[in-house]
Design a protein around this motif. Structure first.
Motif, mmCIF file in Angstrom:
data_model
loop_
_atom_site.group_PDB
_atom_site.id
_atom_site.type_symbol
_atom_site.label_atom_id
_atom_site.label_comp_id
_atom_site.label_asym_id
_atom_site.label_seq_id
_atom_site.Cartn_x
_atom_site.Cartn_y
_atom_site.Cartn_z
ATOM 1 N N GLY A 195 -11.525 10.275 -3.252
ATOM 2 C CA GLY A 195 -10.304 11.083 -3.369
ATOM 3 C C GLY A 195 -9.638 11.284 -2.015
ATOM 4 O O GLY A 195 -8.413 11.216 -1.890
ATOM 5 N N LEU A 196 -10.466 11.560 -0.978
ATOM 6 C CA LEU A 196 -9.900 11.729 0.371
ATOM 7 C C LEU A 196 -9.286 10.428 0.888
ATOM 8 O O LEU A 196 -8.217 10.429 1.496
ATOM 9 C CB LEU A 196 -10.973 12.234 1.333
ATOM 10 N N PHE A 197 -9.983 9.318 0.648
ATOM 11 C CA PHE A 197 -9.424 8.020 1.058
ATOM 12 C C PHE A 197 -8.126 7.740 0.307
ATOM 13 O O PHE A 197 -7.148 7.252 0.885
ATOM 14 C CB PHE A 197 -10.423 6.886 0.822
ATOM 15 N N ALA B 95 -4.550 7.326 2.044
ATOM 16 C CA ALA B 95 -3.747 6.123 1.817
ATOM 17 C C ALA B 95 -2.357 6.505 1.305
ATOM 18 O O ALA B 95 -1.348 5.906 1.703
ATOM 19 C CB ALA B 95 -4.457 5.199 0.832
ATOM 20 N N ALA B 96 -2.286 7.487 0.449
ATOM 21 C CA ALA B 96 -0.987 7.938 -0.073
ATOM 22 C C ALA B 96 -0.136 8.512 1.053
ATOM 23 O O ALA B 96 1.067 8.246 1.146
ATOM 24 C CB ALA B 96 -1.197 8.959 -1.178
ATOM 25 N N THR C 76 6.683 4.385 4.420
ATOM 26 C CA THR C 76 7.948 4.254 3.698
ATOM 27 C C THR C 76 9.052 5.038 4.409
ATOM 28 O O THR C 76 10.161 4.533 4.591
ATOM 29 C CB THR C 76 7.799 4.760 2.247
ATOM 30 N N LEU C 77 8.726 6.254 4.807
ATOM 31 C CA LEU C 77 9.720 7.070 5.528
ATOM 32 C C LEU C 77 10.093 6.427 6.857
ATOM 33 O O LEU C 77 11.279 6.374 7.225
ATOM 34 C CB LEU C 77 9.199 8.487 5.743
#
Length: 180
Positions: free
Chosen positions: A8-10, A14-15, A22-23
């Motif tokens: 979940g942390l990875f 990654a998100a 993207t920004l």
């Protein structure tokens, strides 16, 4: 730490990296587009300035040719009234040339040189022609030097034609009067 938490942390990391990338990519692309648009506007402005300069030079050349044709109407022995009419017709033509040359952007040297050449034309038309009973000096009476200067500008020549002897002399006299 449990595997599910680690995954979940990875995934969350990654998100965050994906969103950040993207920004950053969007910001860089927008910055590049702004730079390209700025360059395009500068190019358009430069083209418009050049176009305005060429248009003003063309108008000045047209007026110089009209002035040349008018000079050919000079007749030796004209009455004072005829000379007044002749000079009265020539004066606005010279003013129109001067006005159009003044509108040429970024051509300081050309403006000074045409001003000096027009000074010779003015003196020939208005002093020699108006005050004298004789024919004005035909070599100076001609507008060819002014036409040569503007033609060199229109062609994009690196150098303007050399000043005539009378132009240099009257330019020095003009500068001396200005400095008094």
């Amino acid at each position: 730490m449990q595997t599910e938490t680690l995954v979940g942390l990875f995934g969350f990391g990654a998100a965050v990296l994906g969103v950040g990338g993207t920004l950053l990519g969007g910001w860089l692309q927008q910055r590049h587009q702004v730079q390209v648009a700025r360059e395009e506007r500068a190019e358009v402005r430069s083209s418009e300035v050049e176009s305005r300069g060429r248009e003003a030079a063309q108008k000045a050349l047209t007026e110089l040719y009209a002035l040349r044709r008018h000079a050919l109407t000079w007749k030796v022995g004209m009455s004072a009234e005829e000379r007044n009419q002749w000079v009265g017709a020539a004066h606005p033509m010279v003013d129109e040339v001067e006005l159009n040359v003044a509108l040429i952007p970024g051509a300081d040297t050309l403006r000074v040189r045409v001003r000096d050449a027009l000074s010779v034309v003015r003196n020939s038309f208005f002093e020699d022609g108006y005050e004298g009973e004789h024919e004005p000096y035909r070599s100076e009476f001609d507008t060819s030097h002014c036409i040569g200067l503007l033609s060199a500008y229109m062609r994009g020549d690196d150098a303007l034609p050399e000043p005539t002897a009378r132009e240099e002399r009257e330019s020095i006299q003009h500068d001396m009067r200005e400095n008094l």
